[in-house]
Design an enzyme around this catalytic site. Structure first.
Site, PDB file in Angstrom:
ATOM      1  N   GLU A 211      -0.636  -4.179   4.917  1.00  0.00           N
ATOM      2  CA  GLU A 211      -0.496  -2.622   4.809  1.00  0.00           C
ATOM      3  C   GLU A 211      -1.051  -2.516   2.908  1.00  0.00           C
ATOM      4  O   GLU A 211      -0.129  -2.488   2.475  1.00  0.00           O
ATOM      5  CB  GLU A 211       1.371  -3.475   3.929  1.00  0.00           C
TER       6      GLU A 211
ATOM      7  N   CYS B 272      -1.004   9.944 -29.827  1.00  0.00           N
ATOM      8  CA  CYS B 272      -1.866   9.415 -31.113  1.00  0.00           C
ATOM      9  C   CYS B 272      -2.084   7.552 -31.185  1.00  0.00           C
ATOM     10  O   CYS B 272      -1.399   6.752 -31.820  1.00  0.00           O
ATOM     11  CB  CYS B 272      -0.641   9.189 -32.130  1.00  0.00           C
TER      12      CYS B 272
ATOM     13  N   GLY C 166      -4.680  -4.513  -0.120  1.00  0.00           N
ATOM     14  CA  GLY C 166      -5.706  -5.031  -1.137  1.00  0.00           C
ATOM     15  C   GLY C 166      -7.383  -5.524  -0.676  1.00  0.00           C
ATOM     16  O   GLY C 166      -7.320  -5.508  -0.751  1.00  0.00           O
TER      17      GLY C 166
ATOM     18  N   TYR D 146      -2.039   4.124  -7.788  1.00  0.00           N
ATOM     19  CA  TYR D 146      -2.360   3.744  -8.848  1.00  0.00           C
ATOM     20  C   TYR D 146      -2.133   4.699 -10.152  1.00  0.00           C
ATOM     21  O   TYR D 146      -3.203   3.909 -11.188  1.00  0.00           O
ATOM     22  CB  TYR D 146      -2.411   2.262  -9.290  1.00  0.00           C
TER      23      TYR D 146
HETATM   24  C1  LIG Z   1       0.576  -3.328  -3.024  1.00  0.00           C
HETATM   25  C2  LIG Z   1       1.061  -4.351  -2.386  1.00  0.00           C
HETATM   26  C3  LIG Z   1       0.376  -3.906  -1.711  1.00  0.00           C
HETATM   27  C4  LIG Z   1      -0.499  -2.692  -1.884  1.00  0.00           C
HETATM   28  O1  LIG Z   1      -1.238  -3.145  -1.913  1.00  0.00           O
HETATM   29  P1  LIG Z   1      -2.825  -2.757  -2.337  1.00  0.00           P
HETATM   30  O2  LIG Z   1      -3.790  -3.459  -3.038  1.00  0.00           O
HETATM   31  O3  LIG Z   1      -2.639  -1.241  -2.883  1.00  0.00           O
HETATM   32  O4  LIG Z   1      -3.371  -2.534  -0.965  1.00  0.00           O
HETATM   33  C5  LIG Z   1       0.963  -4.250   0.282  1.00  0.00           C
HETATM   34  N1  LIG Z   1       1.625  -5.035  -0.175  1.00  0.00           N
HETATM   35  C6  LIG Z   1       2.502  -5.661  -1.272  1.00  0.00           C
HETATM   36  C7  LIG Z   1       3.633  -6.968  -0.810  1.00  0.00           C
HETATM   37  C8  LIG Z   1       2.084  -5.432  -2.926  1.00  0.00           C
HETATM   38  O5  LIG Z   1       2.965  -5.986  -3.384  1.00  0.00           O
END
Ligand SMILES: *Cc1c(COP(=O)(O)O)cnc(C)c1O
Length: 375
Positions: free
Chosen positions: A248, A326, A218, A355
């Site tokens: 993560e 299109c 996030g 993404y």
């Molecule tokens: C998508 C996701 C992330 C990574 O999110 P980012 O916004 O790209 O940092 C980490 N953990 C889980 C469980 C996710 O679904």
């Protein structure tokens, strides 16, 4: 513009259309993030942001491991030699559960039914529970907790779930990923501290020997500027000894290591609006359409014009950058000013490493894919 990037763009076959990923940028970004993290923090890369094998391989080396959410991502992580793997997702199949356990991944279990399935498969060991907390202290683009979502176990159901935990499974921590693209550094630090405090209190209330708090990803970037979340407040978070805080992130690590480049095939004005029609579009880079914003670009001039007919060009104009599909929704940017643009020039979209290709609908209209270049 970095020289190696411009050189790579000039070498492309025409009409030019490419994704460029820079492994040096990935390494630099990881180092910056690590430097900002508190002690006792483990850094995993969320593979879903960009599953290109070169990207995954690089981040498997520079991070402590990888976070995956499907059998396909698990296979990528194993190929990349990930030292640690966390496996999550609300819809794991039996095959995926078994593969994850056999790969030694730490499972983030998302429902009581999933716990029973694990036990019935004879899978034992340490697990984390993903929790949808009663509240969330964060804002961002995709809120996944403190609100009804398919992710995790409702905090209110946790006592029941723990009371009926199948034997052979031991809860060692909680997974609390709650938001995407948060741009507020102090709020993220508060979220991490709150995640640790909540986990400690919940663990002690239920006699859990707490080892892991996974606060997910996030960490945000601002697509309208070159700004990212301020990481400095994160160093104020205290992770008690004996506890491991797992982060993560996906977007933060990869966004700035990727560029999407598309050649201008045509320039036209209809009903007073000027369009640059690209060899490419949202089937390669869907993020601006998915989120409903204009993705900034820079013009890379290509001086070559080997054709006998005149070269379309415009000066000092606001343009919409549209793709080859299109549909009127194939728009990457609206109303961006260009001083000079010609057919044959390239529009270069930075911050396209997260993404981008991975979330796009590649087969719609069956155009050729872009060239992929790893720098
Ligand atoms: C998508 C996701 C992330 C990574 O999110 P980012 O916004 O790209 O940092 C980490 N953990 C889980 C469980 C996710 O679904």
């Amino acid at each position: 513009m970095a020289d190696h990037l411009t050189a790579a763009l000039h070498r492309l076959p025409t009409p030019r259309c490419a994704y460029l990923y820079d492994t040096t940028a990935l390494r630099t970004r990881t180092a910056q993030l690590r430097a900002a993290l508190p002690a006792n923090t483990t850094l995993l890369y969320a593979v879903k942001a960009n599953g290109h094998p070169d990207v995954v391989h690089t981040l498997a080396q520079t991070c402590d491991g990888l976070e995956v959410a499907s059998g396909g991502e698990l296979a990528l992580a194993l190929q990349a030699g990930a030292r640690r793997i966390a496996f999550g997702g609300p819809a794991k199949t039996d095959t995926e559960l078994a593969a994850a356990v056999h790969a030694g991944a730490l499972l983030n279990v998302e429902s009581p039914h999933e716990l029973r399935r694990l036990a019935a498969l004879g899978l034992h060991g340490d697990i984390c529970l993903r929790i949808n907390r009663a509240t969330t202290p964060l804002t961002g683009s995709h809120t996944m907790t403190g609100t009804p979502t398919p992710f995790g176990i409702d905090e209110h159901q946790l006592p029941d779930v723990l009371a009926t935990l199948p034997t052979g499974l031991r809860v060692i921590g909680f997974h609390l990923h709650g938001v995407s693209n948060n741009l507020d550094g102090p709020a993220h630090a508060t979220f991490l501290t709150d995640a640790i405090t909540w986990s400690q209190q919940t663990a002690s209330a239920h006699h859990i020997d707490l080892r892991v708090v996974n606060a997910g990803g996030g960490l945000g970037i601002d697509y309208h500027t070159d700004r990212s979340i301020d990481l400095t407040p994160l160093s104020t978070v205290t992770v008690p000894d004996g506890l491991e805080l797992i982060l993560e992130p996906g977007r933060y690590l990869t966004a700035d290591a990727g560029w999407y480049a598309a050649e201008v095939l045509d320039l036209k004005t209809t009903h007073g609006r000027t369009f640059a029609v690209l060899r490419g579009g949202t089937h390669h880079f869907r993020l601006p359409a998915a989120w409903g914003y204009s993705h900034p670009f820079t013009v890379i001039p290509i001086d070559d014009w080997p054709h006998p007919y005149p070269r379309p060009e415009i000066h000092n104009t606001h343009i919409d950058a549209v793709g080859e599909l299109c549909t009127p929704r194939d728009v990457l940017a609206r109303g961006q000013h260009v001083t000079h643009l010609r057919a044959g020039d390239i529009l270069l979209f930075a911050r396209a490493g997260a993404y981008g290709w991975d979330i796009s609908h590649h087969d719609f209209l069956r155009h050729d894919p872009p060239t992929f270049i790893t720098l």
